[in-house]
Design an enzyme around this catalytic site. Structure first.
Site, PDB file in Angstrom:
ATOM      1  N   SER A 198       0.821  -1.209   0.000  1.00  0.00           N
ATOM      2  CA  SER A 198       0.000   0.000   0.000  1.00  0.00           C
ATOM      3  C   SER A 198       0.863   1.271   0.000  1.00  0.00           C
ATOM      4  CB  SER A 198      -0.948  -0.035   1.201  1.00  0.00           C
ATOM      5  OG  SER A 198      -1.930   0.951   1.088  1.00  0.00           O
ATOM      6  N   LYS A 250     -13.256   8.300  -7.628  1.00  0.00           N
ATOM      7  CA  LYS A 250     -12.453   9.511  -7.417  1.00  0.00           C
ATOM      8  C   LYS A 250     -11.176   9.191  -6.655  1.00  0.00           C
ATOM      9  CE  LYS A 250     -14.452  13.239  -5.953  1.00  0.00           C
ATOM     10  NZ  LYS A 250     -15.309  14.149  -5.165  1.00  0.00           N
TER      11      LYS A 250
END
Length: 451
Positions: free
Chosen positions: A101, A154
Site C-alpha cells: 500500500s 475519485k
C-alpha cells in the site's frame, strides 16, 4: 610524519572519551520504519531527513517494512523525499518484510528503490475503513476490478495519477504502478527488479552500499553521484515523544482511552466525590480526543461518539429509564464504526473490539435500568411514609395518649383503644411529631399476625 601522528592521536583521544568524528560526506543515515505509516512515523522520518541535511550526511537509507498506513502521512513523507537535497534510498528489508500500500508509493518516490530477497511490494489500492466510500476506495468493485461508487472512483483515480507521476519522475514502470492501484497487484523482489519497478536487490547493508556506489541520481539541487564505498552508517533512533505518539495514535489505544474516559466520568457521576475516576477519566478522554485529532478521522463519526458520551452521562442526572443511556450507546457504536476515515485496515478499529465494547456497555446499561426499576418497587425506607405500617412497642400502659418505642426511639402516640405496657402496636398515621397507633398483640406474640 608528524601530521599523520597527530591524526592517529586525535582518533585515539576521540575513542577514549567516547566521541565520534563529525558527520560528513562519507556518512549515511539509516531510518528504520517497521510499522503502519501514521503521523508519528512520518514525523520521525522527516526529522531524520532534516538531521541528514543539517549534519551533512551524503545519503539517507529508509529501511522499510510496512503494511500501509494513512494517506496524509504518506504524502508528507513523499513530499519530504522529493524536496530533500540528500538522496533517499528506500530499502525493503529485512527478508520477509513488505512495502504494501503506502510503502509502494514511498518506493516509487525514492531516488533509489531497493529490496532484500524474500520481500514484496504492491497492493496499493486506497482502502476506506469499514469497506465503504467516503475518504477512499474500498478496493472492491465490478468483475474487472473497477471501483463501483463515485467516491471510490475519485479516490482510485487520484491515487493512480499520483503514483504514475512518481513513476514517470523516477523512470520506473508506469503500467505496473497503475495495476498496483487499480488491481491491487503485488510483486516479489526479483520480479519487481525484472519489471523495472525497483532498481536493485540487496541482501544486506554492505551489498546495498556496493550496488549503489557510483550511481547518479537527481535531487532538487541537481544530479548527485553516490560515493558509498566504505561509507559509515549511523542510525536515527526515535525519541521519547515519537515513541509516545506512536502508542497513543494507535487507533485501538485511542479508542481504549475514549472508553476509559467515558467510564471514569460515569463512575464519578454515580459516586460524586470519588475524584480518582473523574480525574483519570477526564485525562484519558482528552488524550483520546487528541489522538483522534492527529489521526485521519471521520468527523461525523467523532461527533456521534461525543453525542453518545453526553447522552450516557445525562442518564445519570436525568433519569429516563434507560432511553438516554441506550440511545447514547447506539450513537457511540455507530460513531465508532464511522470513526476512522481512511488509510487501510492497519489503522482501523477492530470490529471485534467494537462488538465487545458495545456488548459490555449494553449489558451495563441494561443492568443499571434493571436495578433502578427494582429499587422503585422497594418499600420506602425513610421519611413519614416509612413510619406508616411500622411495628412498635408500648413503653407504658395508657388510654388516649402515651409513649411507644419505634426504631430505637421514643415517640408520642395516640390510640382509640387501651394499650398495655410492652404490647405491640402498629402505626396508622403520622400527625406531626405524634403517631396514631392501634394495638395488635401482647408482648411475646407475633406482631405480623396481629391480635
Amino acid at each position: 610524519m608528524m601530521g599523520a601522528l597527530r591524526k592517529v592521536l586525535l582518533a585515539a583521544s576521540l575513542g577514549l572519551i567516547g566521541l565520534a568524528p563529525p558527520a560528513g560526506a562519507d556518512t549515511g543515515l539509516i531510518i528504520k520504519l517497521q510499522d503502519a505509516i501514521g503521523p508519528a512515523t512520518a514525523e520521525h522520518f522527516l526529522d531524520g531527513l532534516e538531521r541528514a541535511r543539517k549534519d551533512g550526511h551524503a545519503l539517507v537509507i529508509l529501511e522499510l517494512d510496512t503494511p500501509g498506513g494513512l494517506d496524509a502521512s504518506m504524502r508528507d513523507m513523499i513530499q519530504g523525499i522529493l524536496a530533500s537535497p540528500v538522496p533517499v534510498v528506500t530499502w525493503v528489508a529485512p527478508p520477509g518484510a513488505r512495502a504494501a500500500s503506502a510503502g509502494t508509493y514511498l518506493l516509487y518516490a525514492s531516488h533509489v528503490a531497493a529490496m532484500a530477497p524474500g520481500t514484496n511490494l504492491g497492493a496499493a489500492t486506497p482502502v476506506a475503513i469499514g469497506g465503504g466510500g467516503g475518504g477512499g476506495g474500498s478496493g472492491e468493485g465490478d468483475a474487472k476490478g473497477n471501483p463501483s461508487s463515485a467516491m471510490e472512483r475519485k479516490s482510485v483515480n487520484d491515487a493512480v495519477a499520483y503514483i504514475r507521476s512518481l513513476a514517470e519522475l523516477r523512470g520506473r514502470n508506469v503500467e505496473w504502478a497503475e495495476a498496483a492501484v487499480r488491481g491491487a497487484e503485488s510483486l516479489p523482489a526479483e520480479e519487481a527488479l525484472a519489471a523495472g519497478v525497483i532498481d536493485l536487490v540487496a541482501a544486506d547493508e554492505a551489498a546495498l552500499l556496493a550496488a549503489i556506489d557510483g550511481k547518479t541520481v537527481s535531487t532538487q539541487e541537481g544530479d548527485v553521484t553516490l560515493a558509498t564505498a566504505g561509507m559509515v552508517l549511523e542510525r536515527h533512533e526515535p525519541g521519547w515523544r515519537i515513541n509516545l505518539l506512536s502508542v497513543i495514535t494507535n487507533p485501538l489505544v485511542a479508542y481504549g482511552l475514549l472508553i476509559i474516559g467515558l467510564y471514569g466520568l460515569l463512575f464519578e457521576g454515580y459516586n460524586p466525590g470519588a475524584i480518582v475516576p473523574g480525574v483519570v477519566g477526564a485525562i484519558c478522554l482528552l488524550i483520546g480526543l487528541y489522538a483522534l485529532q492527529v489521526l485521519s478521522v471521520n468527523y461525523a463519526g467523532l461527533a456521534l461518539i461525543v453525542l453518545g458520551l453526553l447522552m450516557m452521562i445525562a442518564e445519570i442526572f436525568v433519569p429516563s429509564f434507560g432511553a438516554l443511556g441506550l440511545g447514547g450507546l447506539a450513537a457511540f457504536v455507530f460513531g465508532s464504526v464511522m470513526l476512522m476515515e481512511s488509510g487501510g485496515p492497519v489503522l482501523g478499529v477492530s470490529t471485534v473490539l467494537l462488538a465487545s465494547v458495545a456488548t459490555a456497555a449494553g449489558l451495563l446499561m441494561l443492568g443499571t435500568v434493571f436495578l433502578a426499576h427494582r429499587a422503585r418497587k422497594r418499600p420506602i425506607a425513610s421519611g413519614a411514609e416509612q413510619m406508616v405500617g411500622a411495628i412498635g412497642v408500648a413503653v407504658e400502659s395508657f388510654e388516649g395518649e402515651g409513649r411507644i418505642r419505634l426504631y430505637g426511639e421514643d415517640w408520642a402516640a395516640t390510640s382509640a383503644q387501651p394499650v398495655a405496657a410492652g404490647e405491640h402496636v402498629r402505626v396508622k398515621r403520622v400527625q406531626g411529631l405524634s403517631l396514631e397507633i392501634e394495638p395488635i398483640g401482647p408482648a411475646g406474640s407475633d406482631p405480623a399476625k396481629g391480635r
